[in-house]
Every structure is written in C-alpha cells, then in structure tokens.
Design an enzyme around this catalytic site. Structure first.
Site, PDB file in Angstrom:
ATOM      1  N   THR A  66      19.563  23.189   6.921  1.00 52.22           N
ATOM      2  CA  THR A  66      20.481  22.514   7.844  1.00 52.22           C
ATOM      3  C   THR A  66      21.870  22.407   7.214  1.00 52.22           C
ATOM      4  O   THR A  66      22.878  22.745   7.841  1.00 52.22           O
ATOM      5  CB  THR A  66      19.926  21.124   8.196  1.00 52.22           C
ATOM      6  OG1 THR A  66      18.570  21.272   8.597  1.00 52.22           O
ATOM      7  CG2 THR A  66      20.716  20.479   9.316  1.00 52.22           C
ATOM      8  N   LYS A  94      27.264   2.254  -4.832  1.00 51.82           N
ATOM      9  CA  LYS A  94      27.856   0.955  -5.197  1.00 51.82           C
ATOM     10  C   LYS A  94      27.573  -0.110  -4.149  1.00 51.82           C
ATOM     11  O   LYS A  94      28.089  -1.211  -4.210  1.00 51.82           O
ATOM     12  CB  LYS A  94      29.380   1.102  -5.335  1.00 51.82           C
ATOM     13  CG  LYS A  94      29.826   2.120  -6.349  1.00 51.82           C
ATOM     14  CD  LYS A  94      31.362   2.236  -6.296  1.00 51.82           C
ATOM     15  CE  LYS A  94      31.829   3.576  -6.813  1.00 51.82           C
ATOM     16  NZ  LYS A  94      33.202   3.888  -6.369  1.00 51.82           N
ATOM     17  N   ARG A 115      22.830  13.698   7.790  1.00 58.59           N
ATOM     18  CA  ARG A 115      21.367  13.530   7.705  1.00 58.59           C
ATOM     19  C   ARG A 115      21.107  12.225   6.968  1.00 58.59           C
ATOM     20  O   ARG A 115      21.711  11.960   5.926  1.00 58.59           O
ATOM     21  CB  ARG A 115      20.708  14.683   6.955  1.00 58.59           C
ATOM     22  CG  ARG A 115      19.240  14.405   6.652  1.00 58.59           C
ATOM     23  CD  ARG A 115      18.517  15.601   6.108  1.00 58.59           C
ATOM     24  NE  ARG A 115      18.288  16.599   7.146  1.00 58.59           N
ATOM     25  CZ  ARG A 115      17.552  17.704   6.969  1.00 58.59           C
ATOM     26  NH1 ARG A 115      16.988  17.931   5.793  1.00 58.59           N
ATOM     27  NH2 ARG A 115      17.372  18.552   7.954  1.00 58.59           N
TER      28      ARG A 115
HETATM   29  N1   CP Z   1      14.432  22.804   8.896  1.00 57.50           N
HETATM   30  C1   CP Z   1      15.134  21.967   8.124  1.00 57.50           C
HETATM   31  O1   CP Z   1      15.639  20.923   8.565  1.00 57.50           O
HETATM   32  O2   CP Z   1      15.228  22.371   6.820  1.00 57.50           O
HETATM   33  P1   CP Z   1      16.029  21.612   5.694  1.00 57.50           P
HETATM   34  O3   CP Z   1      15.324  20.287   5.445  1.00 57.50           O
HETATM   35  O4   CP Z   1      16.003  22.506   4.491  1.00 57.50           O
HETATM   36  O5   CP Z   1      17.418  21.352   6.194  1.00 57.50           O
END
Ligand code: CP
Length: 318
Positions: A66, A94, A115
């Site tokens: 991703t 921190k 993420r």
């Molecule tokens: N498919 C996927 O989200 O892979 P990664 O966790 O490597 O980003």
C-alpha cells in the site's frame, strides 16, 4: 441488467476515501474507468497531473504494497511525497495526538494517506483535516483502496464483475480487506458470495446485516464444499497481530492451506487472489498455475491509486 454497467464517464463525488460504504456504484466505476485511463496515459502526460503538489504518507502500521504503490503513484503524477513509514520516528512518540498530527500535516500536504492500527482513525482524521484523507487501512475495519484494486483486478481478468461467484477465505473476522470487498461487491448485480472460515473467524454480523438485502451469500467451513462453483477465490492471511490470545492464533493459523492439491476440482478459469502478504495459507506451488492472480493484483495498486489521487484533486477543484 446491472445498474450503471455499460455506461461511460461515471462521476466521482467523494471528498475523502475513508470507507467503501461511502461509495456508490458510480464512484467505484469512476475509479475503475480512471485507473484504466492511467494505464493508457503516456508517462510525460501523467507527470503533469499533480506537479507541484505534496502528498503525505503517514503509516502508523507496517506496509509494503500500500505504501510503496501509493508512493510510486505520487511520483508518477509528478507530486512529492512527505511522511513516515514508522510512527516511532514522529512526534507521536512524544505523545502527540492523532488529531494534532493530522491538523499539522494538513498544513503541509495537499492530500493525506494514512494507515492506522485503530478502527475509525481515518474517519477521525477526515473530520479534523481540511485536506482529503485516504484510508490506507484502519485496524480490522476497512481498506477501501485495496478493495478498489481488487475490483479493478477482477474486472480486468473477467471483463466484468457482475454475475461472478466469489469465495472469501480465511480470517473474515479481523480481515479489513474482506470487510471492504464484501460491501463493495454487494453494489454489483447477481453476485454470489461464499464466506469460508471457521466459526471463530466468521464474517462479522454487522457486515452480513449490511449486505444481506443486496447480495446472496453462504457460509462454509471447508473450501471443498464450494470450490467448484467459484470464479474467484480470495484468500486472506490469519492475522497474528489482531489476536488478543496467542494460543487462539496458534490453534487457527494453519486452518486453511490453499495449494495445488486443494484447488483440484476448481473451474479451469478460477482466479486466486490474495491481498498479500501471505504466510502459510497460500502455497508457493500455486504461483506457477493459471489460477494465480495475486502478483498482478498487487501491481494494479499503482494505476488504481493514481486514479484516486487524480479524482480527489478534481473533486476538490485545485
Ligand atoms: N495488501 C496490503 O495492504 O499489503 P501491505 O500491508 O503490504 O500494504
């Protein structure tokens, strides 16, 4: 006949990409159409689309596909990328809150890709950011950009999505990819879903309730009981990092192993997909079969993520 099928120039109306449940079929079709256009576009033309823009890539959880496919897409579009692949090198270490991090980064970047390990983190980010947020996975909740590349991959392989029978196998409880994918597939017509998982890792009730009136699905404990009907088998990893009890993970981790032998009796045209990374659930001996689609699936992350960046730019009218 499927709603929206056969039409061209679908409109994309979203200002953030947080959950696949925010997408209508027209939004999905717009992404798939734009991704195909990105694949055809000459490199020099593509480089001008986001020239002079900055895109933030904030990864509070590990990633290979991703993060790197987004960063490839950003560079292909002529933008620069800022951010981190490990929150331990940021001021989160921190004690800075997610809200403050996002408010600050939205002053530096034109789009924020994030993420996070907490479910709902992307929604929170979208509420405090004045720039578009793209959810690159939030805990066990959603992974909408994975779903869009999954749909793109299916459409490229079969020429359509409607009418297919699709098996989702493995960790359906914690697997954000299958949560997003099941919801997206429910927007298409005449889809049959087969959820293949042990009781402990079954598709959550709230997802089943959400899709129940839109798509037909069955639940199976064994792949063999449904394999011969499948057009696509979407395999997922049993995710060690989501289990509160390590003993439960040890008990379930090798529950399914998809190998050549397990695929005997499948349609000749069956395609095996996997969001990757894989551990033991998908054997390397499948890689050289005509069924394997997962590396092409990973490659499709680039045009689909290019498409999303361009569509968000257009919606925000930069
Ligand atoms: N498919 C996927 O989200 O892979 P990664 O966790 O490597 O980003």
């Amino acid at each position: 006949m499927l709603k929206g099928s056969g039409r061209k120039n679908f409109s994309f109306s979203l200002t953030d990409v947080v959950s696949i449940s925010d997408f209508g079929r027209a939004d999905i079709e717009a992404v798939l159409e734009k991704a195909a256009a990105m694949e055809r576009m000459p490199r020099e033309k593509k480089l001008k689309l986001l020239r002079g823009r900055a895109v933030a890539s904030l990864f509070f959880e590990p990633s290979t596909r991703t993060r790197l496919s987004f960063e490839t897409a950003i560079q292909n579009l002529g933008a620069s990328v800022i951010g981190f692949a490990d929150a331990n090198v940021s001021s989160v270490k921190k004690g800075e809150t997610l809200s403050d991090t996002i408010r600050v980064v939205s002053g530096y970047a034109d789009i924020i890709i994030m993420r996070h390990y907490i479910e709902g983190a992307a929604r929170l980010a979208s509420e405090v950011s004045n720039k578009p947020i793209i959810n690159a996975g939030d805990g066990a909740n959603q992974h909408p950009t994975q779903t869009l590349l999954d749909l793109y991959t299916i459409k490229k392989a079969f020429g359509r999505i409607d009418g297919l029978t699709i098996g989702l196998l493995g960790d359906l409880k914690y697997g954000r990819t299958v949560h997003s994918l099941a919801q997206a597939l429910s927007l298409f017509d005449n889809i049959k879903l087969a959820f293949i998982a042990p009781d402990e890792l079954a598709m959550p009730q709230h997802i089943k309730e959400r899709i129940a009136h839109k798509v037909s699905f069955e639940e199976h404990a064994e792949l063999s009981s449904v394999l011969s009907e499948l057009d696509v088998l979407y395999v997922t990893r049993i995710q060690k990092e989501r289990f509160a009890d390590p003993a439960e993970y040890e008990r379930l981790k090798d529950r399914y192993v998809v190998d050549r032998k397990a695929l005997q009796g499948a349609k000749e045209t069956l395609k095996v997909m996997h969001p990757l990374p894989r551990v033991n659930e998908l054997s390397y001996d499948v890689d050289s079969t005509k069924h394997a689609l997962y590396f092409e699936q990973a490659r499709n992350g680039v045009p689909v993520r290019e498409a999303l960046l361009v569509l968000l730019k257009d919606v925000r009218k930069w």
